[in-house]
Design a protein around this motif. Structure first.
Motif, mmCIF file in Angstrom:
data_model
loop_
_atom_site.group_PDB
_atom_site.id
_atom_site.type_symbol
_atom_site.label_atom_id
_atom_site.label_comp_id
_atom_site.label_asym_id
_atom_site.label_seq_id
_atom_site.Cartn_x
_atom_site.Cartn_y
_atom_site.Cartn_z
ATOM 1 N N ALA A 117 0.817 -1.208 0.000
ATOM 2 C CA ALA A 117 0.000 0.000 0.000
ATOM 3 C C ALA A 117 0.852 1.260 0.000
ATOM 4 O O ALA A 117 0.320 2.368 0.041
ATOM 5 N N ASN A 118 2.179 1.073 -0.033
ATOM 6 C CA ASN A 118 3.111 2.189 -0.016
ATOM 7 C C ASN A 118 2.862 3.099 1.188
ATOM 8 O O ASN A 118 2.938 4.316 1.085
ATOM 9 N N SER A 119 2.515 2.487 2.304
ATOM 10 C CA SER A 119 2.184 3.275 3.491
ATOM 11 C C SER A 119 3.199 3.084 4.613
ATOM 12 O O SER A 119 2.912 3.343 5.767
ATOM 13 N N LEU A 120 4.368 2.609 4.252
ATOM 14 C CA LEU A 120 5.404 2.429 5.258
ATOM 15 C C LEU A 120 6.123 3.750 5.511
ATOM 16 O O LEU A 120 5.837 4.766 4.896
ATOM 17 N N LEU A 121 7.085 3.681 6.377
ATOM 18 C CA LEU A 121 7.890 4.842 6.708
ATOM 19 C C LEU A 121 8.725 5.275 5.513
ATOM 20 O O LEU A 121 8.725 4.617 4.481
ATOM 21 N N SER A 122 9.442 6.364 5.655
ATOM 22 C CA SER A 122 10.334 6.784 4.579
ATOM 23 C C SER A 122 11.318 5.650 4.285
ATOM 24 O O SER A 122 11.623 4.843 5.165
ATOM 25 N N PRO A 123 11.818 5.574 3.068
ATOM 26 C CA PRO A 123 12.734 4.478 2.731
ATOM 27 C C PRO A 123 13.944 4.398 3.669
ATOM 28 O O PRO A 123 14.404 3.307 3.998
ATOM 29 N N GLU A 124 14.447 5.521 4.103
ATOM 30 C CA GLU A 124 15.598 5.515 5.014
ATOM 31 C C GLU A 124 15.212 4.911 6.363
ATOM 32 O O GLU A 124 15.937 4.090 6.923
ATOM 33 N N THR A 125 14.079 5.324 6.899
ATOM 34 C CA THR A 125 13.615 4.792 8.178
ATOM 35 C C THR A 125 13.247 3.328 8.029
ATOM 36 O O THR A 125 13.515 2.516 8.912
ATOM 37 N N PHE A 126 12.655 2.973 6.908
ATOM 38 C CA PHE A 126 12.310 1.582 6.637
ATOM 39 C C PHE A 126 13.557 0.706 6.680
ATOM 40 O O PHE A 126 13.560 -0.370 7.263
ATOM 41 N N GLU A 127 14.614 1.208 6.068
ATOM 42 C CA GLU A 127 15.853 0.439 6.008
ATOM 43 C C GLU A 127 16.436 0.187 7.397
ATOM 44 O O GLU A 127 16.908 -0.902 7.687
ATOM 45 N N THR A 128 16.361 1.164 8.257
ATOM 46 C CA THR A 128 16.956 0.998 9.588
ATOM 47 C C THR A 128 16.006 0.333 10.583
ATOM 48 O O THR A 128 16.458 -0.365 11.483
ATOM 49 N N ALA A 129 14.702 0.532 10.424
ATOM 50 C CA ALA A 129 13.749 0.020 11.418
ATOM 51 C C ALA A 129 13.071 -1.282 11.008
ATOM 52 O O ALA A 129 12.862 -2.163 11.840
ATOM 53 N N ILE A 130 12.704 -1.420 9.751
ATOM 54 C CA ILE A 130 11.904 -2.566 9.321
ATOM 55 C C ILE A 130 12.739 -3.688 8.696
ATOM 56 O O ILE A 130 12.456 -4.862 8.916
ATOM 57 N N LEU A 131 13.764 -3.342 7.946
ATOM 58 C CA LEU A 131 14.551 -4.401 7.298
ATOM 59 C C LEU A 131 15.177 -5.392 8.280
ATOM 60 O O LEU A 131 15.205 -6.597 7.988
ATOM 61 N N PRO A 132 15.647 -4.961 9.446
ATOM 62 C CA PRO A 132 16.123 -5.968 10.405
ATOM 63 C C PRO A 132 15.012 -6.933 10.838
ATOM 64 O O PRO A 132 15.271 -8.120 11.069
ATOM 65 N N LYS A 175 9.473 -3.943 -3.890
ATOM 66 C CA LYS A 175 8.965 -2.818 -4.676
ATOM 67 C C LYS A 175 9.053 -1.508 -3.902
ATOM 68 O O LYS A 175 9.180 -0.454 -4.488
ATOM 69 N N TYR A 176 8.974 -1.606 -2.590
ATOM 70 C CA TYR A 176 9.044 -0.415 -1.752
ATOM 71 C C TYR A 176 10.454 0.151 -1.703
ATOM 72 O O TYR A 176 10.655 1.346 -1.554
ATOM 73 N N LEU A 177 11.447 -0.711 -1.855
ATOM 74 C CA LEU A 177 12.840 -0.293 -1.808
ATOM 75 C C LEU A 177 13.351 0.041 -3.197
ATOM 76 O O LEU A 177 12.769 -0.368 -4.195
#
Length: 99
Positions: free
Chosen positions: A27-42, A68-70
């Protein structure tokens, strides 16, 4: 969210966390890509390496949405190694979903 993917949680909670991350990415409703990388990818990495095959199978179905989000570079850097491991999983159902 971090707590949802911990191994001390129930199977249903860990599976749901995979679904939730995939749905939010789709839904493209996640955090900013930078925050996603540090918070969600782990968390995604943790779910990909879960000891239960059903959780690993579920995250396989969500990886296309997450990728697709990244950016392509970030998806390759973070998700490709996990996908390779999932393709070599001991459970057939996980391998089929990874394909």
């Amino acid at each position: 969210m971090q707590r949802m993917s911990q191994r001390s949680e129930t199977l249903a909670v860990r599976t749901s966390s995979a679904l939730l991350i995939g749905a939010m990415a789709d839904a493209n409703s996640l955090l900013s890509p930078e925050t996603f990388e540090t918070a969600i990818l782990p968390i995604v990495t943790n779910i990909c390496q879960d000891f239960n095959w059903e959780v690993r199978k579920e995250i396989c179905g969500q990886l296309p949405f997450i990728s697709k989000y990244l950016s392509p570079k970030k998806a390759f850097e973070h998700l490709y190694p996990e996908l390779i491991e999932l393709l070599d999983d001991e459970e057939r159902e996980v391998v089929i979903m990874a394909i």
